[in-house]
Design a protein around this motif. Structure first.
Motif, PDB file in Angstrom:
ATOM      1  N   GLU A  14     -26.986   1.558   3.440  1.00 20.37           N
ATOM      2  CA  GLU A  14     -26.681   2.655   4.365  1.00 20.37           C
ATOM      3  C   GLU A  14     -26.503   3.964   3.597  1.00 20.37           C
ATOM      4  O   GLU A  14     -25.773   4.027   2.610  1.00 20.37           O
ATOM      5  N   THR A  15     -27.175   5.010   4.046  1.00 24.05           N
ATOM      6  CA  THR A  15     -27.058   6.316   3.395  1.00 24.05           C
ATOM      7  C   THR A  15     -26.172   7.243   4.235  1.00 24.05           C
ATOM      8  O   THR A  15     -25.879   6.955   5.399  1.00 24.05           O
ATOM      9  N   PHE A  16     -25.744   8.355   3.635  1.00 28.77           N
ATOM     10  CA  PHE A  16     -24.916   9.322   4.341  1.00 28.77           C
ATOM     11  C   PHE A  16     -25.333  10.734   3.949  1.00 28.77           C
ATOM     12  O   PHE A  16     -25.980  10.944   2.917  1.00 28.77           O
ATOM     13  N   LEU A  17     -24.959  11.715   4.775  1.00 26.55           N
ATOM     14  CA  LEU A  17     -25.313  13.112   4.543  1.00 26.55           C
ATOM     15  C   LEU A  17     -24.105  13.971   4.191  1.00 26.55           C
ATOM     16  O   LEU A  17     -24.252  15.127   3.813  1.00 26.55           O
ATOM     17  N   ARG A  18     -22.909  13.418   4.304  1.00 24.56           N
ATOM     18  CA  ARG A  18     -21.680  14.190   4.097  1.00 24.56           C
ATOM     19  C   ARG A  18     -21.631  14.783   2.684  1.00 24.56           C
ATOM     20  O   ARG A  18     -22.056  14.159   1.713  1.00 24.56           O
ATOM     21  N   VAL A  19     -21.119  15.985   2.564  1.00 25.55           N
ATOM     22  CA  VAL A  19     -20.935  16.632   1.271  1.00 25.55           C
ATOM     23  C   VAL A  19     -19.444  16.877   1.053  1.00 25.55           C
ATOM     24  O   VAL A  19     -18.639  16.748   1.979  1.00 25.55           O
ATOM     25  N   ILE A  20     -19.078  17.240  -0.166  1.00 29.04           N
ATOM     26  CA  ILE A  20     -17.681  17.493  -0.482  1.00 29.04           C
ATOM     27  C   ILE A  20     -17.169  18.698   0.300  1.00 29.04           C
ATOM     28  O   ILE A  20     -17.791  19.750   0.311  1.00 29.04           O
ATOM     29  N   GLU A  21     -16.059  18.524   0.976  1.00 23.29           N
ATOM     30  CA  GLU A  21     -15.404  19.617   1.687  1.00 23.29           C
ATOM     31  C   GLU A  21     -14.233  20.085   0.832  1.00 23.29           C
ATOM     32  O   GLU A  21     -13.231  19.383   0.696  1.00 23.29           O
ATOM     33  N   PRO A  22     -14.354  21.274   0.228  1.00 20.94           N
ATOM     34  CA  PRO A  22     -13.343  21.756  -0.721  1.00 20.94           C
ATOM     35  C   PRO A  22     -11.912  21.684  -0.191  1.00 20.94           C
ATOM     36  O   PRO A  22     -11.000  21.295  -0.900  1.00 20.94           O
ATOM     37  N   ASP A  23     -11.694  22.072   1.059  1.00 19.34           N
ATOM     38  CA  ASP A  23     -10.344  22.076   1.617  1.00 19.34           C
ATOM     39  C   ASP A  23      -9.755  20.667   1.643  1.00 19.34           C
ATOM     40  O   ASP A  23      -8.585  20.469   1.333  1.00 19.34           O
ATOM     41  N   SER A  24     -10.584  19.703   2.011  1.00 19.78           N
ATOM     42  CA  SER A  24     -10.107  18.326   2.086  1.00 19.78           C
ATOM     43  C   SER A  24      -9.730  17.806   0.710  1.00 19.78           C
ATOM     44  O   SER A  24      -8.708  17.144   0.531  1.00 19.78           O
ATOM     45  N   LEU A  25     -10.567  18.114  -0.292  1.00 15.52           N
ATOM     46  CA  LEU A  25     -10.297  17.620  -1.637  1.00 15.52           C
ATOM     47  C   LEU A  25      -9.115  18.357  -2.262  1.00 15.52           C
ATOM     48  O   LEU A  25      -8.366  17.776  -3.041  1.00 15.52           O
ATOM     49  N   THR A  26      -8.946  19.625  -1.915  1.00 15.81           N
ATOM     50  CA  THR A  26      -7.768  20.351  -2.397  1.00 15.81           C
ATOM     51  C   THR A  26      -6.502  19.686  -1.867  1.00 15.81           C
ATOM     52  O   THR A  26      -5.515  19.517  -2.580  1.00 15.81           O
ATOM     53  N   TYR A  27      -6.564  19.277  -0.605  1.00  8.22           N
ATOM     54  CA  TYR A  27      -5.429  18.569  -0.006  1.00  8.22           C
ATOM     55  C   TYR A  27      -5.134  17.279  -0.760  1.00  8.22           C
ATOM     56  O   TYR A  27      -3.986  16.952  -1.052  1.00  8.22           O
TER      57      TYR A  27
END
Length: 299
Positions: free
Chosen positions: A198-211
């Motif tokens: 299974e593949t995905f298209l999501r990329v890193i979301e800076p705000d989420s990773l900062t959290y």
């Protein structure tokens, strides 16, 4: 096919003083006559190739020749070479071949400025890193068993976004299908990692990773140890200078700030009778109770 072979021939000649037509024909699986035709094409294109007969003879390039690289400044060329050397030090596949080609292309010396040795790691961890690298680059969903700080096991299905090395540990930044949110997973606790189709298209979301980073920073435990002078080697191996002060008695006072977890008590106890918790009081109590429990097993 011919264009690709022509470039390969030039790269080979950049890397070697000379080579015979027979060697080239064997490498490219073509006839010697074809190689000579390729050499003629390269000469017509302005590549200064010469041939010499007799013992030690063959096909070569004039020493002064380098391919045109004016698209990059000297500083940019050096940055690319330096970055590749750093990447090679982490055992990234195919880097040696790329590094050799670009070094020859730029006409520069390849100074090996860095080496990273992971020989103390188990083969399982190396395999896990390679698998996770592939999952991140190919955007493949992975599944694995994960053990939390209490030792409880749970099945996780995640979209791997980035590997993160922090404070002597590897983590995976990922979007967890199980928890429907971004999570950090400690590599040591990930078991039976499986790459799915299974593949995905999501990329890193800076705000989420900062959290996530902030959450990781919030879950810190601070404590101070009084350590016997005999452990100086270990203190200076593991700590920064600003963490350490020395008493008149010769004992060290060392201030630690580490991620919370049961492992902290194991870390303190690893000093045996060569260290004492100064503060906080609750950690002193936990250590005292653990030592009493251990002693009871031998009485």
């Amino acid at each position: 096919m011919q264009v690709g072979r022509l470039f390969e021939i030039v790269y080979i000649l950049l890397n070697r003083k000379n080579i015979t037509a027979k060697e080239l024909s064997k490498q490219f699986e073509v006839s010697v006559r074809t190689i000579y035709r390729d050499i003629e094409v390269l000469c017509q294109a302005g590549i200064p190739i010469y041939t010499s007969k007799g013992k030690g003879g063959g096909i070569g390039l004039l020493n002064s020749f380098v391919l045109n690289k004016s698209v990059l400044t000297k500083e940019e060329q050096e940055e690319i070479i330096t970055a590749l050397q750093g990447l090679r030090a982490t055992n990234y596949t195919s880097t040696n071949q790329i590094l050799t080609k670009l070094t020859n292309l730029f006409g520069t010396d390849s100074l090996n400025w860095i080496e990273i040795d992971f020989t103390d790691w188990s083969d399982q961890k190396k395999e896990a890193l390679q698998l996770l690298k592939a999952a991140v680059l190919e955007r493949k969903v992975i599944e694995f068993d994960y053990y939390n700080s209490s030792g409880q096991k749970a099945k996780r299905r995640v979209e791997p976004l980035q590997l993160w090395f922090k404070n002597k540990n590897w983590y995976l930044k990922a979007f967890c299908h199980t928890k429907s949110g971004f999570r950090l997973f400690k590599l040591n606790r990930m078991k039976h990692i499986c790459l799915t189709n299974e593949t995905f298209l999501r990329v890193i979301e800076p705000d989420s990773l900062t959290y996530l980073h902030e959450q990781k920073s919030l879950n810190q435990v601070s404590f101070t140890l009084r350590v016997d002078p005999s452990q100086a080697y270990r203190i200076y191996d593991e700590c920064d200078e600003e963490q350490i002060s020395k008493e008149e008695t010769g004992y060290f006072l060392v201030k630690y700030c580490y991620p919370a977890g049961e492992w902290i008590y194991d870390f303190i106890l690893s000093y045996g009778n060569q260290a004492e918790v100064v503060e906080p009081e609750y950690i002193r109590t936990v250590i005292k109770n653990r030592l009493k429990g251990a002693l009871d097993k031998y009485l």
